[in-house]
Write a protein that holds these residues in place. Structure first.
Motif, short mmCIF file in Angstrom:
data_model
loop_
_atom_site.label_atom_id
_atom_site.label_comp_id
_atom_site.label_asym_id
_atom_site.label_seq_id
_atom_site.Cartn_x
_atom_site.Cartn_y
_atom_site.Cartn_z
N TRP A 369 0.77 -1.11 0.09
CA TRP A 369 -0.01 -0.17 -0.07
C TRP A 369 0.84 1.42 0.01
CZ3 TRP A 369 -4.57 -0.64 -1.87
CH2 TRP A 369 -5.28 -2.07 -1.77
N CYS A 370 2.22 1.13 -0.07
CA CYS A 370 3.04 2.55 -0.41
C CYS A 370 2.85 2.77 -1.71
CB CYS A 370 4.42 1.93 -0.26
SG CYS A 370 5.51 3.46 -0.78
N PRO A 371 2.08 4.04 -2.09
CA PRO A 371 1.61 4.43 -3.26
C PRO A 371 3.04 4.30 -4.32
CG PRO A 371 0.95 5.88 -1.75
CD PRO A 371 1.90 5.06 -1.25
N VAL A 372 4.22 4.42 -3.91
CA VAL A 372 5.30 4.30 -4.68
C VAL A 372 6.16 3.12 -4.52
CG1 VAL A 372 5.46 6.80 -5.32
CG2 VAL A 372 6.64 5.98 -3.26
N GLY A 373 5.74 2.10 -3.74
CA GLY A 373 6.10 0.79 -3.65
C GLY A 373 7.66 0.70 -2.89
N ILE A 374 7.83 1.43 -1.94
CA ILE A 374 9.01 1.17 -1.39
C ILE A 374 8.71 0.13 -0.11
CG2 ILE A 374 10.20 2.39 0.87
CD1 ILE A 374 9.60 5.05 -0.38
N ASP A 375 9.78 -0.57 -0.28
CA ASP A 375 9.75 -2.07 0.26
C ASP A 375 10.57 -2.27 1.50
OD1 ASP A 375 10.37 -4.68 0.99
OD2 ASP A 375 10.51 -5.28 -1.28
N ILE A 376 10.00 -2.46 2.73
CA ILE A 376 10.77 -2.44 3.87
C ILE A 376 11.73 -3.44 3.84
CG2 ILE A 376 9.07 -3.99 5.02
CD1 ILE A 376 9.33 -2.48 7.76
N THR A 377 11.75 -4.88 3.19
CA THR A 377 12.53 -5.72 3.24
C THR A 377 13.86 -5.42 2.43
OG1 THR A 377 11.45 -6.91 1.16
CG2 THR A 377 11.00 -7.54 3.21
N ALA A 378 13.63 -4.72 1.14
CA ALA A 378 14.62 -3.93 0.31
C ALA A 378 15.32 -3.01 1.17
CB ALA A 378 14.20 -3.67 -0.76
N GLU A 379 14.56 -2.11 1.77
CA GLU A 379 15.38 -0.97 2.61
C GLU A 379 16.42 -1.70 3.66
OE1 GLU A 379 15.29 1.75 1.12
OE2 GLU A 379 13.37 0.86 -0.07
N VAL A 380 15.91 -2.86 4.36
CA VAL A 380 16.65 -3.14 5.36
C VAL A 380 17.92 -3.96 4.62
CG1 VAL A 380 16.83 -5.29 7.16
CG2 VAL A 380 14.94 -3.54 7.04
N ALA A 381 17.65 -4.58 3.53
CA ALA A 381 18.70 -5.23 2.86
C ALA A 381 19.85 -4.00 2.46
CB ALA A 381 18.21 -6.09 1.56
N ALA A 382 19.33 -3.24 1.99
CA ALA A 382 20.10 -1.83 1.35
C ALA A 382 21.02 -1.32 2.78
CB ALA A 382 19.49 -0.96 0.93
N LEU A 383 20.44 -1.39 3.84
CA LEU A 383 21.14 -0.77 5.02
C LEU A 383 22.22 -1.84 5.53
CD1 LEU A 383 18.09 0.66 6.88
CD2 LEU A 383 19.96 2.04 6.05
N ALA A 384 21.74 -3.07 5.24
CA ALA A 384 22.82 -4.21 5.68
C ALA A 384 24.02 -4.27 4.68
CB ALA A 384 21.96 -5.38 5.67
N ALA A 385 23.63 -3.99 3.48
CA ALA A 385 24.66 -4.27 2.56
C ALA A 385 25.75 -3.10 2.56
CB ALA A 385 24.05 -4.30 1.02
N ASP A 386 25.25 -1.84 2.77
CA ASP A 386 26.39 -0.62 2.83
C ASP A 386 26.65 -0.36 4.13
OD1 ASP A 386 25.81 -0.61 0.11
OD2 ASP A 386 24.22 0.82 0.13
#
Lengths: 414, 269
Positions: A369-386
């Motif tokens: 239901w994020c109108p622009v499709g922000i994905d909590i799992t992808a954000e955590v993955a990005a935070l973990a990777a960098d």
């Protein structure tokens, strides 16, 4: 009402532990028993191109045959011909609106012509209700909300919430068709309904052109309900099919949160990625308001034109609004990135310290239901990777505390 | 309702003023049918030509100002109104952002005049349509095209009772989610300005299945660029597949001149 909030929940003592099988007629009978007992039955139904939770008048209101497709910022519903009524994933809303309403009067004060004040308390709780079709992730979400509001020792104990929970009979239905946005398996909340937490746990199986419902009582109230409807003992094949459905539904999930999410967020208070999120985030609050555990609310006063009546109302709020962090002189979190950081860090990290659990149950609504499709799992993955750009370890005063026993307000000082 | 100078407290004097506008916002006050008698009981209608020709000279306790400034004469009149008003409340998209007529601020005004009027030489107008707050201090802004009468009553009540009015500056999405309205953007791919539009209308459009067209103007801290990018993306990327002109038109309507909407529209076609 202490303890009564859990009257129907989490109790197995004395309940019939056996798995029984209900046919279509059995489900209709169950519905009829609830209605005759004066219960308002709330469950999934089709409205405005989505499966929503609303009062139902019969089993015919259930979304028979409908399938949903959910992904980041995307939801579509398609009709089908199958006999299944629960072949969808999570409905558009969670159950919080029925126990923690979007708008609730806290009190109304009236001044009569003599100047005397009379004060009316919160709205009376609704008639007893049955929550039909509660997904395991949403069942876990009710548990999270219980920890916030129903626990009499909690700092945020809400008697009105406790009453609404006490009077709600919960009928869970295992999830056989998770959406691409779902990650309950990773969060340990689904896809199969466990033996506790609900008054009745159902599993829907399709046998040819009909659906059958394997049912297990989780409370005396649930056992009484099952006793009142026609049923047969479940067969070995039923047990096998039930397990197979749970395994397949878990295996079908494509998203996950790492177990270390809490630590990843705690270490990322300063991170280049927040600016990246801020460029995409609309700060519209849809994620928090769709989340089945986000409970934040604001309190607003209003008066009649003549000033004789004043009402204090509680309304859902969101940490994505400016006013949420407004204190004298301005808002603490002006930037969108800071607001997203606040939300995700509370949800996945500091919630543990505050309530002894994660605030996320893996329902995936914030993704869908994020109108622009922000994905909590992808954000955590990005935070973990960098690696964070600086302050890999945030100053202690900013760092959520994860260790040590959960403390309550009334605990003596350590 | 004593007006005979007895002990009854003096009712605040209310004035309603019109500049370049359609009158729809001030008519919202007359639309308060159930509450109208209470309003008249609580305030003295001192100047409201849509309701009565009888006028009372200033000063006024509360002035509701509708419309935008499009002529030099209007600007002088506005300054006089401000001097006579204790509290000045702007009502509607015209007064708060310049209205749909602010489209002329981004075009050649002479072209517009020649296209519309048989005798362009009779027309004396500024090249811009500007909000009231560009010219005089404004105490409270009520958004919308038209305004929400519930918000109007709320503001009048707060001012009469000496409270600070409480008007949301967050997004329309908050109202939709509270109401249980299914998101038209996510579930239908409808272009919707809700995520960047200020709440307050009672989610009028999304609740009947269409996208918000932004008549309440920008919410605080909006990210119009991210929304526009998403709307322009194709359905395969989750967007609505809008082209440049359609995106510009979406942002450039009733609040074309509002900061955020103005610049975003100008970025597209």
């Amino acid at each position: 009402m202490t303890g009564e909030a859990h009257q129907h929940s989490g109790m197995t003592n004395g309940a019939a532990p056996g798995l029984v099988c209900l046919t279509d007629d059995g489900l209709a009978a169950l519905f009829a028993v609830l209605r005759e007992a004066g219960c308002e039955v709330i469950g999934p139904t089709v409205r405005d191109g989505a499966i929503v939770l609303a009062p139902l008048t019969s089993v015919d209101d259930l979304p028979r045959g409908w399938r949903d497709r959910q992904d980041a910022g995307h939801y579509r519903l398609a009709p089908g011909t199958g006999p299944a009524r629960f072949a969808h994933a999570v409905p558009a809303q969670g159950w919080k609106r029925f126990v923690h309403p979007p708008e609730a009067r806290l009190w109304t004060a009236r001044r009569d012509s003599d100047g005397d004040l009379s004060i009316e308390g919160p709205e009376a709780p609704p008639a007893p209700r049955a929550f039909l079709g509660v997904r395991p992730c949403d069942l876990a979400a009710l548990g999270v909300l219980d920890g916030v509001f129903a626990d009499p020792g909690a700092a945020h104990h809400d008697p009105a919430y406790a009453l609404r929970r006490r009077d709600a009979l919960v009928i869970a239905v295992s999830c056989g068709k998770p959406a691409a946005s779902c990650f309950c398996a990773a969060m340990g909340t689904g896809p199969a309904a466990g033996d506790t937490g609900a008054d009745v746990a159902l599993t829907e199986l399709v046998e040819g052109d009909r659906a059958v419902y394997l049912a297990r009582a989780g409370s005396p109230a649930g056992a009484a309900l099952l006793e009142a409807v026609p049923h047969t003992p479940a067969t070995d094949d039923h047990h096998t099919a039930r397990r197979a459905q749970a395994d397949a539904a878990a295996a079908a999930q494509v998203r996950a949160l790492p177990e270390a999410a809490s630590r990843i967020l705690a270490d990322a208070t300063e991170h280049a990625h927040w600016a990246d999120v801020a460029a995409r985030c609309l700060a519209c609050g849809s994620c928090t308001l769709s989340c089945p555990t986000c409970f934040c609310a604001t309190v607003e006063d209003s008066t009649s034109l003549d000033g004789a009546t004043a009402t204090r109302t509680r309304r859902w709020s969101s940490c994505f609004t400016e006013v949420f962090s407004y204190i004298h002189g301005g808002a603490v979190r002006e930037e969108r990135g800071a607001r997203y950081r606040q939300w995700i860090t509370h949800k996945l990290s500091s919630w543990h310290a505050q309530f002894g659990t994660s605030g996320c149950v893996g329902c995936g609504r914030c993704i869908t239901w994020c109108p622009v499709g922000i994905d909590i799992t992808a954000e955590v993955a990005a935070l973990a990777a960098d690696r964070p750009i600086r302050n890999r370890r945030a100053p202690a005063r900013l760092r959520p505390q994860h260790t040590g026993p959960r403390r309550r307000k009334d605990d003596p000082p350590a | 309702m004593s007006t005979d100078g007895s002990d009854a407290p003096r009712r605040p004097k209310l004035a309603v003023w019109k500049f370049a506008s359609c009158d729809g916002c001030q008519l919202s006050l007359l639309d308060c049918e159930d509450e109208l008698l209470d309003v008249v009981g609580a305030v003295e209608i001192a100047y409201f030509l849509e309701a009565t020709r009888a006028t009372v000279p200033g000063p006024y306790d509360v002035s509701l100002v509708e419309g935008s400034i499009t002529t030099a004469h209007d600007l002088k009149r506005l300054q006089k109104i401000r001097r006579q008003s204790k509290v000045l409340v702007t009502i509607g998209a015209c007064a708060t952002s310049g209205g749909i007529q602010a489209l002329k601020s981004m075009a050649d005004t002479e072209d517009y005049i020649r296209a519309v009027y048989a005798r362009p030489d009779f027309i004396k107008t500024l090249d811009t349509s500007t909000p009231i707050a560009h010219h005089v201090p404004v105490d409270v802004e009520l958004r919308g095209c038209p305004i929400d009468r519930g918000q109007l009553l709320h503001v009048l009540t707060a001012l009469i009772q000496g409270r600070q009015p409480r008007l949301p500056n967050y997004s329309q999405c908050v109202e939709c989610k509270r109401a249980g309205t299914v998101c038209v953007m996510v579930a239908k791919g409808e272009p919707c300005l809700g995520p960047v539009t200020q709440a307050g209308c009672g989610n009028l459009c999304p609740r009947v299945g269409r996208g918000c067209y932004g008549c309440f103007g920008p919410a605080e801290g909006v990210n119009t660029r991210a929304l526009a990018g998403h709307l322009r993306a194709g359905p395969a990327q989750g967007g609505s597949g809008l082209d440049g002109p359609a995106t510009r038109h979406l942002f450039h309507t009733f609040n074309a001149n509002a900061p955020g909407f103005r610049e975003e529209g100008q970025r597209h076609g």
